[in-house]
Design a protein around this motif. Structure first.
Motif, PDB file in Angstrom:
ATOM      1  N   UNK A 176       0.890  -1.131   0.056  1.00 10.29           N
ATOM      2  CA  UNK A 176      -0.077   0.069  -0.175  1.00 10.29           C
ATOM      3  C   UNK A 176       0.886   1.215  -0.197  1.00 10.29           C
ATOM      4  N   UNK A 177       1.883   1.215   0.843  1.00  9.36           N
ATOM      5  CA  UNK A 177       2.758   2.217   0.776  1.00  9.36           C
ATOM      6  C   UNK A 177       3.498   2.487  -0.624  1.00  9.36           C
ATOM      7  N   UNK A 178       3.780   1.652  -1.276  1.00 14.16           N
ATOM      8  CA  UNK A 178       4.344   1.474  -2.662  1.00 14.16           C
ATOM      9  C   UNK A 178       3.552   2.097  -3.575  1.00 14.16           C
ATOM     10  N   UNK A 179       2.178   1.747  -3.427  1.00 13.67           N
ATOM     11  CA  UNK A 179       1.194   2.130  -4.473  1.00 13.67           C
ATOM     12  C   UNK A 179       1.057   3.696  -4.324  1.00 13.67           C
ATOM     13  N   UNK A 180       1.047   4.082  -2.819  1.00  9.77           N
ATOM     14  CA  UNK A 180       0.964   5.497  -2.709  1.00  9.77           C
ATOM     15  C   UNK A 180       2.095   6.350  -3.278  1.00  9.77           C
ATOM     16  N   UNK A 181       3.212   5.849  -3.330  1.00  8.35           N
ATOM     17  CA  UNK A 181       4.462   6.427  -3.654  1.00  8.35           C
ATOM     18  C   UNK A 181       4.269   6.607  -5.312  1.00  8.35           C
ATOM     19  N   UNK A 182       3.627   5.528  -6.066  1.00 10.47           N
ATOM     20  CA  UNK A 182       3.414   5.495  -7.391  1.00 10.47           C
ATOM     21  C   UNK A 182       2.237   6.561  -7.830  1.00 10.47           C
ATOM     22  N   UNK A 183       1.184   6.495  -6.881  1.00  7.21           N
ATOM     23  CA  UNK A 183       0.197   7.539  -7.310  1.00  7.21           C
ATOM     24  C   UNK A 183       0.583   8.959  -6.999  1.00  7.21           C
ATOM     25  N   UNK A 184       1.525   9.031  -6.018  1.00  8.32           N
ATOM     26  CA  UNK A 184       2.014  10.380  -5.906  1.00  8.32           C
ATOM     27  C   UNK A 184       2.771  10.965  -7.064  1.00  8.32           C
ATOM     28  N   UNK A 185       3.562  10.095  -7.657  1.00  4.70           N
ATOM     29  CA  UNK A 185       4.503  10.357  -8.683  1.00  4.70           C
ATOM     30  C   UNK A 185       3.525  10.878 -10.005  1.00  4.70           C
ATOM     31  N   UNK A 186       2.592   9.890 -10.104  1.00  2.00           N
ATOM     32  CA  UNK A 186       1.838  10.178 -11.109  1.00  2.00           C
ATOM     33  C   UNK A 186       0.827  11.718 -10.982  1.00  2.00           C
ATOM     34  N   UNK A 187       0.405  11.999  -9.734  1.00  2.41           N
ATOM     35  CA  UNK A 187      -0.118  12.958  -9.563  1.00  2.41           C
ATOM     36  C   UNK A 187       0.829  14.276  -9.934  1.00  2.41           C
ATOM     37  N   UNK A 188       1.905  14.067  -9.566  1.00  2.00           N
ATOM     38  CA  UNK A 188       3.140  15.331  -9.558  1.00  2.00           C
ATOM     39  C   UNK A 188       3.315  15.465 -11.355  1.00  2.00           C
ATOM     40  N   UNK A 189       2.956  14.332 -12.151  1.00  2.00           N
ATOM     41  CA  UNK A 189       3.268  14.416 -13.580  1.00  2.00           C
ATOM     42  C   UNK A 189       2.218  15.183 -14.266  1.00  2.00           C
ATOM     43  N   UNK A 190       0.914  15.363 -13.446  1.00  2.00           N
ATOM     44  CA  UNK A 190      -0.059  15.975 -14.022  1.00  2.00           C
ATOM     45  C   UNK A 190      -0.932  15.278 -14.690  1.00  2.00           C
TER      46      UNK A 190
END
Length: 170
Positions: free
Chosen positions: A156-170
């Motif tokens: 779940x932590x790894x998934x959150x990191x991926x999601x945050x990276x995607x969100x920063x991408x826009x």
């Protein structure tokens, strides 16, 4: 007949109406029909207009931009197998850990080969030969517990990191 103990005296019919209205505004949290194609989460919010992933907010059914590669998230992983602990690194933990025998995924820590090397040096006294496997001991156990604190599931932590990276991408 008003609901007993309710903060506002509403009958059951009006409580249902308010509840339905709230769901149209805030969505109803539920399992997605299938895992999110962006981050793999199963948790979503259902609106009258459709589903949204609760983790990365991808609208289920939207076309993914095939030109964008997935974000790279380097992690140092800690796994247990047969009474030993392996400290390794990867940018694709699902693929990497499918190839390694392990009993438990203990924790993920953001970091690349440099962080991995620091951990190997930090716990050098526990290292088994020249491998990436270490003997469990209080210092290593405390370190892993500190990384895993407040996290029930490392994935779940790894998934959150991926999601945050995607969100920063826009």
């Amino acid at each position: 007949m008003p609901s007993i103990g309710a903060p506002v005296p509403l009958c059951a019919g009006h409580v249902d109406a308010v509840s339905e209205w709230i769901e149209t505004e805030t969505g109803r949290t539920d399992l997605l029909p299938a895992p999110c194609r962006v981050c793999g989460s199963r948790l979503g919010a259902r609106y009258p207009s459709g589903w949204v992933c609760a983790v990365c907010e991808w609208r289920v059914g939207e076309v993914l931009d095939g030109e964008l590669p997935p974000p790279r998230i380097d992690v140092v992983y800690y796994i247990r197998f047969d009474g030993r602990i392996k400290i390794g690194t990867t940018a694709n933990p699902r693929q990497r850990l499918q190839r390694l025998w392990h009993d438990d995924v203990l924790a993920f820590e953001r970091g690349d080969r440099l962080v991995e090397r620091r951990r190997h040096e930090q716990f050098a006294a526990l290292r088994q030969g020249r491998s990436e496997w270490f003997s469990p001991a209080p210092p290593l156990d405390r370190h892993i517990a500190g990384i895993a604190a407040g996290v029930d599931d490392p994935w779940a932590r790894y998934t959150r990191w991926v999601s945050e990276a995607l969100a920063l991408r826009g």
